[in-house]
Write a protein that holds these residues in place. Structure first.
Motif, PDB file in Angstrom:
ATOM      1  N   SER B  36       0.833  -1.217   0.000  1.00  0.00           N
ATOM      2  CA  SER B  36       0.000   0.000   0.000  1.00  0.00           C
ATOM      3  C   SER B  36       0.865   1.263   0.000  1.00  0.00           C
ATOM      4  O   SER B  36       0.509   2.277  -0.605  1.00  0.00           O
ATOM      5  CB  SER B  36      -0.917   0.003   1.226  1.00  0.00           C
ATOM      6  OG  SER B  36      -0.140   0.026   2.415  1.00  0.00           O
ATOM      7  N   HIS B  37       2.015   1.215   0.674  1.00  0.00           N
ATOM      8  CA  HIS B  37       2.927   2.368   0.670  1.00  0.00           C
ATOM      9  C   HIS B  37       3.484   2.609  -0.733  1.00  0.00           C
ATOM     10  O   HIS B  37       3.570   3.737  -1.198  1.00  0.00           O
ATOM     11  CB  HIS B  37       4.086   2.135   1.653  1.00  0.00           C
ATOM     12  CG  HIS B  37       3.719   2.437   3.075  1.00  0.00           C
ATOM     13  ND1 HIS B  37       4.654   2.567   4.063  1.00  0.00           N
ATOM     14  CD2 HIS B  37       2.527   2.639   3.660  1.00  0.00           C
ATOM     15  CE1 HIS B  37       4.047   2.826   5.210  1.00  0.00           C
ATOM     16  NE2 HIS B  37       2.754   2.865   4.990  1.00  0.00           N
ATOM     17  N   GLN B  39       2.142   1.766  -3.560  1.00  0.00           N
ATOM     18  CA  GLN B  39       1.030   2.256  -4.369  1.00  0.00           C
ATOM     19  C   GLN B  39       0.841   3.757  -4.145  1.00  0.00           C
ATOM     20  O   GLN B  39       0.756   4.548  -5.078  1.00  0.00           O
ATOM     21  CB  GLN B  39      -0.237   1.477  -3.948  1.00  0.00           C
ATOM     22  CG  GLN B  39      -1.342   1.492  -4.977  1.00  0.00           C
ATOM     23  CD  GLN B  39      -0.846   1.027  -6.351  1.00  0.00           C
ATOM     24  OE1 GLN B  39      -0.114   0.038  -6.449  1.00  0.00           O
ATOM     25  NE2 GLN B  39      -1.181   1.779  -7.398  1.00  0.00           N
ATOM     26  N   ARG B  40       0.806   4.120  -2.874  1.00  0.00           N
ATOM     27  CA  ARG B  40       0.577   5.523  -2.501  1.00  0.00           C
ATOM     28  C   ARG B  40       1.744   6.412  -2.961  1.00  0.00           C
ATOM     29  O   ARG B  40       1.538   7.528  -3.447  1.00  0.00           O
ATOM     30  CB  ARG B  40       0.407   5.621  -0.976  1.00  0.00           C
ATOM     31  CG  ARG B  40      -0.003   6.965  -0.470  1.00  0.00           C
ATOM     32  CD  ARG B  40      -1.416   7.329  -0.854  1.00  0.00           C
ATOM     33  NE  ARG B  40      -1.729   8.713  -0.483  1.00  0.00           N
ATOM     34  CZ  ARG B  40      -2.367   9.568  -1.247  1.00  0.00           C
ATOM     35  NH1 ARG B  40      -2.807   9.210  -2.443  1.00  0.00           N
ATOM     36  NH2 ARG B  40      -2.600  10.797  -0.837  1.00  0.00           N
ATOM     37  N   ALA B  41       2.965   5.897  -2.809  1.00  0.00           N
ATOM     38  CA  ALA B  41       4.152   6.660  -3.229  1.00  0.00           C
ATOM     39  C   ALA B  41       4.127   6.910  -4.739  1.00  0.00           C
ATOM     40  O   ALA B  41       4.575   7.954  -5.217  1.00  0.00           O
ATOM     41  CB  ALA B  41       5.427   5.940  -2.813  1.00  0.00           C
ATOM     42  N   LYS B  42       3.582   5.954  -5.482  1.00  0.00           N
ATOM     43  CA  LYS B  42       3.448   6.136  -6.938  1.00  0.00           C
ATOM     44  C   LYS B  42       2.372   7.171  -7.250  1.00  0.00           C
ATOM     45  O   LYS B  42       2.590   8.071  -8.072  1.00  0.00           O
ATOM     46  CB  LYS B  42       3.119   4.804  -7.617  1.00  0.00           C
ATOM     47  CG  LYS B  42       4.248   4.325  -8.523  1.00  0.00           C
ATOM     48  CD  LYS B  42       4.182   2.860  -8.856  1.00  0.00           C
ATOM     49  CE  LYS B  42       3.124   2.536  -9.898  1.00  0.00           C
ATOM     50  NZ  LYS B  42       3.154   1.068 -10.212  1.00  0.00           N
ATOM     51  N   GLU B  43       1.255   7.058  -6.580  1.00  0.00           N
ATOM     52  CA  GLU B  43       0.166   8.032  -6.781  1.00  0.00           C
ATOM     53  C   GLU B  43       0.645   9.459  -6.521  1.00  0.00           C
ATOM     54  O   GLU B  43       0.237  10.395  -7.181  1.00  0.00           O
ATOM     55  CB  GLU B  43      -0.989   7.742  -5.807  1.00  0.00           C
ATOM     56  CG  GLU B  43      -1.918   6.622  -6.228  1.00  0.00           C
ATOM     57  CD  GLU B  43      -2.835   6.179  -5.070  1.00  0.00           C
ATOM     58  OE1 GLU B  43      -3.302   5.033  -5.104  1.00  0.00           O
ATOM     59  OE2 GLU B  43      -3.046   6.985  -4.135  1.00  0.00           O
ATOM     60  N   LEU B  44       1.494   9.590  -5.498  1.00  0.00           N
ATOM     61  CA  LEU B  44       1.976  10.920  -5.103  1.00  0.00           C
ATOM     62  C   LEU B  44       3.178  11.368  -5.943  1.00  0.00           C
ATOM     63  O   LEU B  44       3.772  12.416  -5.660  1.00  0.00           O
ATOM     64  CB  LEU B  44       2.354  10.922  -3.617  1.00  0.00           C
ATOM     65  CG  LEU B  44       1.213  10.732  -2.607  1.00  0.00           C
ATOM     66  CD1 LEU B  44       1.746  10.436  -1.213  1.00  0.00           C
ATOM     67  CD2 LEU B  44       0.320  11.970  -2.572  1.00  0.00           C
ATOM     68  N   PRO B 126       4.155   7.493   3.321  1.00  0.00           N
ATOM     69  CA  PRO B 126       4.381   8.320   2.117  1.00  0.00           C
ATOM     70  C   PRO B 126       3.678   9.671   2.189  1.00  0.00           C
ATOM     71  O   PRO B 126       4.216  10.679   1.707  1.00  0.00           O
ATOM     72  CB  PRO B 126       3.779   7.478   0.983  1.00  0.00           C
ATOM     73  CG  PRO B 126       3.691   6.092   1.502  1.00  0.00           C
ATOM     74  CD  PRO B 126       3.559   6.170   2.980  1.00  0.00           C
ATOM     75  N   ASP B 127       2.499   9.719   2.810  1.00  0.00           N
ATOM     76  CA  ASP B 127       1.776  10.987   2.879  1.00  0.00           C
ATOM     77  C   ASP B 127       2.482  12.018   3.755  1.00  0.00           C
ATOM     78  O   ASP B 127       2.168  13.207   3.707  1.00  0.00           O
ATOM     79  CB  ASP B 127       0.346  10.756   3.394  1.00  0.00           C
ATOM     80  CG  ASP B 127      -0.532  10.164   2.310  1.00  0.00           C
ATOM     81  OD1 ASP B 127      -0.911  10.906   1.396  1.00  0.00           O
ATOM     82  OD2 ASP B 127      -0.791   8.952   2.358  1.00  0.00           O
TER      83      ASP B 127
END
Lengths: 280, 280
Positions: B36-37, B39-44, B126-127
């Motif tokens: 999930s991290h 995934q989120r790091a890619k989104e960001l 990541p956020d």
């Protein structure tokens, strides 16, 4: 109206600046036992003029006591004796029980409003005074049932103009709660500073590494003993209780670390993380 | 160059953002055990793509380990065995001695640079990654005499681009100093949060009064146990020493308050005020 500020430091000075800006005060008189503070407050346009307390009492609508709490306890009795029916006295001291006990039953009790703005910085003196110190902060008003209605209204209007929210409590509650959310934070900061300064003597390189986390927990250790010793003195019982509990928590952590019980240590940190719900 | 970041959280993510922005990295690969991290790091847009560690090792010039120190100790031996002569491995862990002991004498020791950026926040994942986390902060580089010259140069160039100043020490000094200026601040914050949360259970009104001073000393208590338990574990001796000293300071203050010895208390606070010289 004409406002007298007794104590032209961080809190008194910041109040003066904001009360003038918001049009609450048309004239601001400063009273301060330090002649240099009065001088500086005038230079900074915080006050219009300096006066003796007696002269200031002659011509003021509102008298604000913004000095350390031991000073409040010394000055307040005379003020209470002299206050006229159209005048209001307000204090902004950090402990409340002793002050409220002092004025309890006084024939002029109604002219007094006990207040404590939950705002400040680690700096002191007129040069520490700033605009907007109080915006969105909490003003605690204590024991308001014993203040006259018009006196309370004058203070409440002022609190609105300062853009503060108001919380009402009695002096006992106030002193208990502030021991937890303010006084203990200062004790830990002073102790942390002493711990690190002691080590620094042996090893000069510690502070090359100090970053935001350290600064955040230690900045309160810059606070003035003139303000803080009287607070600890007048809230001694509560401060000792919370200090006991805090030392106990630290000893528990120490014991877990000694026993290398990292699972329990983990759970303890998780529990402390619940502070997230309360701090924004 | 191509940079792999192992651990796409606060530190790894913030490094990725800045290294891309400064043109140091033309491609950033993320490795994270939490899908999930990644995934989120890619989104960001923090990383270009996620990979397994093995695949990432095939194509990277620089591999940065930005995971909790127990994770570093687990992953590093394999990385050291696999590293090629043109690759550099760097860690950014908060303790250094155990890591340096682990790689000491390894045939590829020269490809490794031990680093610790003295920067962070109480948030994680990541956020929590932000631009400019490192500007004007200190990067500690440890035991650099055992890193190859070209590996060290690559890291030092990077530190320059991050606009950080560099401090050199050995692992022993590092772990001692960080116990004083970072690890103890977290312990006191965790303990303070526990102290106040415990009281809050009995008395629901404490947090109405919390202001800047409280927030400042307690905010570190939001920090993740996943990061901090390994730090306390791997710097146990130093942390216990400084915790002992800190408890001693608090007990001294308690004794003075019990004895109502306010003169000595005043002098103690004055002494702690010397922290002004060190904190800006």
């Amino acid at each position: 109206m004409i406002v007298t500020i007794i104590g032209t430091g961080l809190i008194g000075g910041s109040l003066a600046i904001t009360l003038r800006e918001k049009g609450v005060a048309e004239r601001i008189i400063g009273v301060d036992q330090h002649e240099s503070h009065l001088q500086r407050a005038k230079e900074l346009n915080i006050i219009d003029e300096g006066m003796t307390l007696d002269d200031a009492m002659q011509c003021s609508d509102l008298i604000i006591l913004a000095i350390p709490v031991d000073g409040v306890l010394q000055v307040l009795p005379t003020l209470m004796d002299k206050v006229r029916p159209n005048q209001v006295i307000m204090d902004v001291g950090s402990t409340k029980q002793k002050i409220l006990q002092l004025v309890a039953g006084h024939p002029n009790r109604g002219r007094f409003v006990a207040a404590h703005p939950m705002a400040g910085t680690e700096y002191s003196g007129p040069d520490a005074a700033v605009r907007n110190l109080f915006v969105n902060k909490t003003m605690v008003l204590c024991d308001v049932k014993n203040s006259d209605e018009d006196a309370l209204e004058m203070v409440e209007d002022m609190v609105d103009k300062l853009q503060m929210r108001t919380v009402y409590m009695n002096g006992e509650e106030h002193d208990l709660h502030t021991a937890y959310v303010s006084h203990i934070s200062h004790i830990t900061s002073f102790a942390l500073a002493l711990t690190v300064l002691k080590k620094e003597k042996e090893s000069g390189r510690i502070f090359e590494l100090a970053s935001g986390g350290f600064e955040s927990t230690v900045r309160l250790a810059k606070s003035s003993p003139d303000m803080w010793v009287p607070i600890f003195k007048h809230n001694r019982g509560n401060v000792l209780d919370v200090l006991d509990e805090h030392i106990h928590q630290l000893q528990q952590m120490k014991a877990l670390l000694e026993a290398e019980d990292y699972d329990t240590f983990y759970k303890l940190i998780q529990k402390s993380n619940k502070i997230r719900k309360i701090l924004k």
